[in-house]
Write a protein that holds these residues in place. Structure first.
Motif, PDB file in Angstrom:
ATOM      1  N   VAL A  10       0.851  -1.184   0.000  1.00  0.00           N
ATOM      2  CA  VAL A  10       0.000   0.000   0.000  1.00  0.00           C
ATOM      3  C   VAL A  10       0.890   1.239   0.000  1.00  0.00           C
ATOM      4  O   VAL A  10       1.951   1.257   0.618  1.00  0.00           O
ATOM      5  N   ARG A  12       1.103   5.652   0.176  1.00  0.00           N
ATOM      6  CA  ARG A  12       0.509   6.938   0.522  1.00  0.00           C
ATOM      7  C   ARG A  12       0.772   7.918  -0.621  1.00  0.00           C
ATOM      8  O   ARG A  12       1.909   8.185  -0.976  1.00  0.00           O
ATOM      9  N   ASP A  15      -4.330  12.539  -2.488  1.00  0.00           N
ATOM     10  CA  ASP A  15      -5.689  12.048  -2.703  1.00  0.00           C
ATOM     11  C   ASP A  15      -6.128  12.292  -4.146  1.00  0.00           C
ATOM     12  O   ASP A  15      -5.835  13.343  -4.732  1.00  0.00           O
ATOM     13  N   SER A  37      -3.821  10.109   0.906  1.00  0.00           N
ATOM     14  CA  SER A  37      -4.636   8.920   1.169  1.00  0.00           C
ATOM     15  C   SER A  37      -3.986   7.708   0.514  1.00  0.00           C
ATOM     16  O   SER A  37      -2.941   7.819  -0.131  1.00  0.00           O
ATOM     17  N   MET A  38      -4.629   6.545   0.675  1.00  0.00           N
ATOM     18  CA  MET A  38      -4.093   5.335   0.065  1.00  0.00           C
ATOM     19  C   MET A  38      -4.312   5.365  -1.442  1.00  0.00           C
ATOM     20  O   MET A  38      -5.373   5.771  -1.916  1.00  0.00           O
ATOM     21  N   ASN A  39      -3.311   4.949  -2.181  1.00  0.00           N
ATOM     22  CA  ASN A  39      -3.418   4.855  -3.625  1.00  0.00           C
ATOM     23  C   ASN A  39      -4.629   3.988  -4.004  1.00  0.00           C
ATOM     24  O   ASN A  39      -4.805   2.891  -3.480  1.00  0.00           O
ATOM     25  N   GLU A  43      -5.944   0.155  -2.680  1.00  0.00           N
ATOM     26  CA  GLU A  43      -7.199  -0.185  -2.010  1.00  0.00           C
ATOM     27  C   GLU A  43      -7.811  -1.435  -2.641  1.00  0.00           C
ATOM     28  O   GLU A  43      -8.323  -2.317  -1.939  1.00  0.00           O
ATOM     29  N   THR A  65       3.917  -0.885   3.770  1.00  0.00           N
ATOM     30  CA  THR A  65       4.125   0.387   3.087  1.00  0.00           C
ATOM     31  C   THR A  65       5.572   0.816   3.248  1.00  0.00           C
ATOM     32  O   THR A  65       6.249   0.406   4.195  1.00  0.00           O
ATOM     33  N   ALA A  71       3.412   7.675   6.625  1.00  0.00           N
ATOM     34  CA  ALA A  71       2.929   6.578   5.786  1.00  0.00           C
ATOM     35  C   ALA A  71       2.314   5.459   6.622  1.00  0.00           C
ATOM     36  O   ALA A  71       1.527   4.663   6.107  1.00  0.00           O
ATOM     37  N   THR A  74      -1.351   4.995   6.378  1.00  0.00           N
ATOM     38  CA  THR A  74      -1.884   4.216   5.265  1.00  0.00           C
ATOM     39  C   THR A  74      -2.017   2.752   5.647  1.00  0.00           C
ATOM     40  O   THR A  74      -3.001   2.084   5.309  1.00  0.00           O
TER      41      THR A  74
END
Length: 257
Positions: A10, A12, A15, A37-39, A43, A65, A71, A74
């Motif tokens: 995951v 970071r 957004d 946010s998380m890529n 997700e 991550t 990070a 995330t």
């Protein structure tokens, strides 16, 4: 596969709904006071890992991550979605300079330690859009890979994954013996939300932090970014009175006919 592990990467990123700004000196994107946010592709990767675990095809989902101190947030989101454990490879100077080769090298070290049966990654991150890490990781490990996955099915009898992937000509299904690397495309699934109660529970889950310097990996960039600029502004459109005028402009001005 119920006793097996799935490792999910995951990242970071800025957004997806934020309009990015380029630094005045053209050295990169301005990240000051920007929502992170998380890529989105990550997700999808987390969601697919959770679905495989819920279908009893895996026993543990580990989220990892690579990035600065923040990070870890995330990873916490991945834990809130349902991942069992979290790993954070801390990069003191942030992750802006970490290029796919360095990320793949770090993930290879994590894989050798954790020994997962499947590694699931997003096909790309929406910041660099490199689409390289999964392929590099599979090459380093000598594992089969299924990229741009739009469907993943487990074949317990053959101890393999059937991955349907999106290619230029349509769809292609490949059988991957385990262990394997899978990268996710947008149509693979619809990620669940990390609800507030689950996020509160996730605070009790452990995140193991390792400093990247302790891994003895060369993370120096191989590619130098010379300049970053915003795309040119689109020229204002014009109205035409009829089809003949439209064809004339396309022919004489746009030079497309």
């Amino acid at each position: 596969m119920s006793s097996r592990k799935i490792l999910v990467g995951v990242k970071r990123v800025v957004d997806y709904a934020v309009k990015v700004r380029v630094k005045k000196d053209g050295s990169g994107v301005d990240l000051n006071n920007v929502k992170m946010s998380m890529n989105p592709f990550c997700e999808i990767a987390v969601e697919e890992a959770l679905r495989l675990r819920e279908a009893k095809h895996a026993g543990e989902v580990i989220a990892v991550t690579i990035g600065p101190k923040k990070a870890a947030e995330t990873v916490r989101v991945a834990l809130g979605m349902g991942a069992d454990r979290g790993l954070h490879i801390a990069v003191p100077n942030g992750d802006a300079e970490l290029q796919p080769l360095a990320v793949a090298s770090i993930l290879k070290t994590i894989v050798e330690k954790e020994k997962p049966d499947v590694v699931i990654l997003g096909k790309q991150s929406i910041d660099g859009d490199n689409n390289q890490t999964g392929q590099m990781l599979a090459g380093m490990l000598g594992w089969p890979q299924g990229t741009f996955a739009s469907q993943v099915e487990v074949d317990p009898a053959e101890n393999s994954l059937n991955v349907t992937r999106e290619v230029d000509g349509g769809l292609e299904t490949v059988a991957l013996g385990l262990p394997a690397v899978v990268t996710c495309d947008l149509r693979l699934n619809e990620p669940r939300f990390a609800t507030l109660p689950n996020m509160m529970k996730a605070k009790k889950k452990k995140i193991e932090t390792t400093d990247v310097s302790s891994l003895d990996i060369d993370v120096a960039p191989r590619i130098e970014i010379l300049h970053v600029s915003e795309p040119p502004k689109r020229a204002q459109g014009v109205f035409v009175n009829d089809v003949d005028e439209l064809v004339d402009k396309l022919h004489r001005e746009a030079n497309v006919l």
